[in-house]
Design an enzyme around this catalytic site. Sequence first.
Site, PDB file in Angstrom:
ATOM      1  N   ALA A 164       6.366 -12.282  -5.785  1.00 44.65           N
ATOM      2  CA  ALA A 164       7.412 -12.541  -6.783  1.00 44.65           C
ATOM      3  C   ALA A 164       8.040 -11.226  -7.211  1.00 44.65           C
ATOM      4  CB  ALA A 164       6.819 -13.270  -7.971  1.00 44.65           C
ATOM      5  N   ASN A 165       8.905 -11.260  -8.197  1.00 42.51           N
ATOM      6  CA  ASN A 165       9.473 -10.025  -8.752  1.00 42.51           C
ATOM      7  C   ASN A 165       9.634 -10.199 -10.263  1.00 42.51           C
ATOM      8  OD1 ASN A 165      12.218 -11.101  -9.348  1.00 42.51           O
ATOM      9  ND2 ASN A 165      12.202 -11.448  -7.141  1.00 42.51           N
TER      10      ASN A 165
END
Length: 405
Positions: free
Chosen positions: A214-215
């Site tokens: 993810a970020n």
Amino acid sequence: MLADKRILLVMSGGIAAYKALELIRRLKERGASVRVVMTKAAEEFVTPLSAGALSGDRVYSDLFDLTAEHDIGHIKLSRDADLIVVAPATANIIAKMAAGIADDLATNVLLATDKPILLAPAMNPRMWANAATQRNVAWLKGERVFTVGPNVGSMAERGEFGPGRMAEPMEIVAAIEALVAPAPDAAPGPLSGRHVLVTSGPTHEPIDPVRFLANRSSGKQGHAVAAAAARLGARVTLVSGPVTIPDPAGVSVVRVETARQMLAAVEAALPADIAIFAAAVADWRVATEAEEKLKKGPAGVPQLNLVENPDILASIGRHPSLRPKVVIGFAAETENLVANASAKLQRKGADVIVANDVSPETGIMGGDRNHVRFVSATGVEDWPEADKAAVAAEILARAARLLAG
Ligand code: C5P
């Protein structure tokens, strides 16, 4: 405009109270009616006389003022408002709200209300950073409690610098307008009858049933873009990756997790007149998601084999038949901002790339403010740093013009 909107302004005791006087003026100029409740501490900073003169009403501060209790009362004070704004919101009043304490008129109103509340925090940066304050704000924020600011800057105390300055009056006005503007279908606007498609948030790319790539995208900018489109009267589809912020009002939200789901949802939502791709889509995913949780073991560390995700913006920007008339992308960069954004404009078939520097020191990713460059075929504009809602409003104003042009 805020014609006929009723704002209850709760002023607590901080040096920023003088800016709340300016806020009253700005709200009145826009046609709002403003009633003011002051805490005892607020009265140490500005007088009820000045607040009352600007609001054109008496100022309420005493819970035990019998006349007021008789014909107004704290329940009625909050019931008569469309929105309660707490500006300045000190660490103390925020803590009381989070704890459910009601020991004066202001806190009684805040505890009793069922109306939305906008907090404009103002305090020393250390008090803001304190885990107790952060926990209180995080706990309060949700469906009905919103925040604007605090901004980063120098403090009234000499030599103090950091997040804690109250948002400027016009930023608070923009946040108020965002919250109490009439429902989009009730108000014809420049985008009435138009369909605006927005992507927002990160994507989660599964590694196994419990892990994902993810970020740090919060979705704040993308959600603000969707809200701004709705305020201009558009029918808005917001395709959002996993976020913790509330859905914007008047927008239809499609929730997805992965880039491939996001692409499918975007394609399903077409046709659109304007598409704005603000999501921070993961560039890669794991080639094969493990069916069972990966285990530590003698075989050693698992090797993640990554493959490229579809580029949603590029596939829509270059779509042979369904390309919306206006396509806007974002570019989050940590280096060579403008050069990279200009290259993306070409490569992805976008009309505009909104470029921002997401180096950790900017605080933009996950923060409430943004500093963008608006990159189009006609050149590069460096916009002043502003609240994400204000940036969104300007992006939508430009998109509407491009659509009309
Ligand atoms: O290439 P980069 O990821 O920096 O491009 C950013 C822009 O492209 C954003 O508008 C983002 O929403 C979009 N994008 C996309 N699909 C991807 C990667 C980026 O739509 N797989």
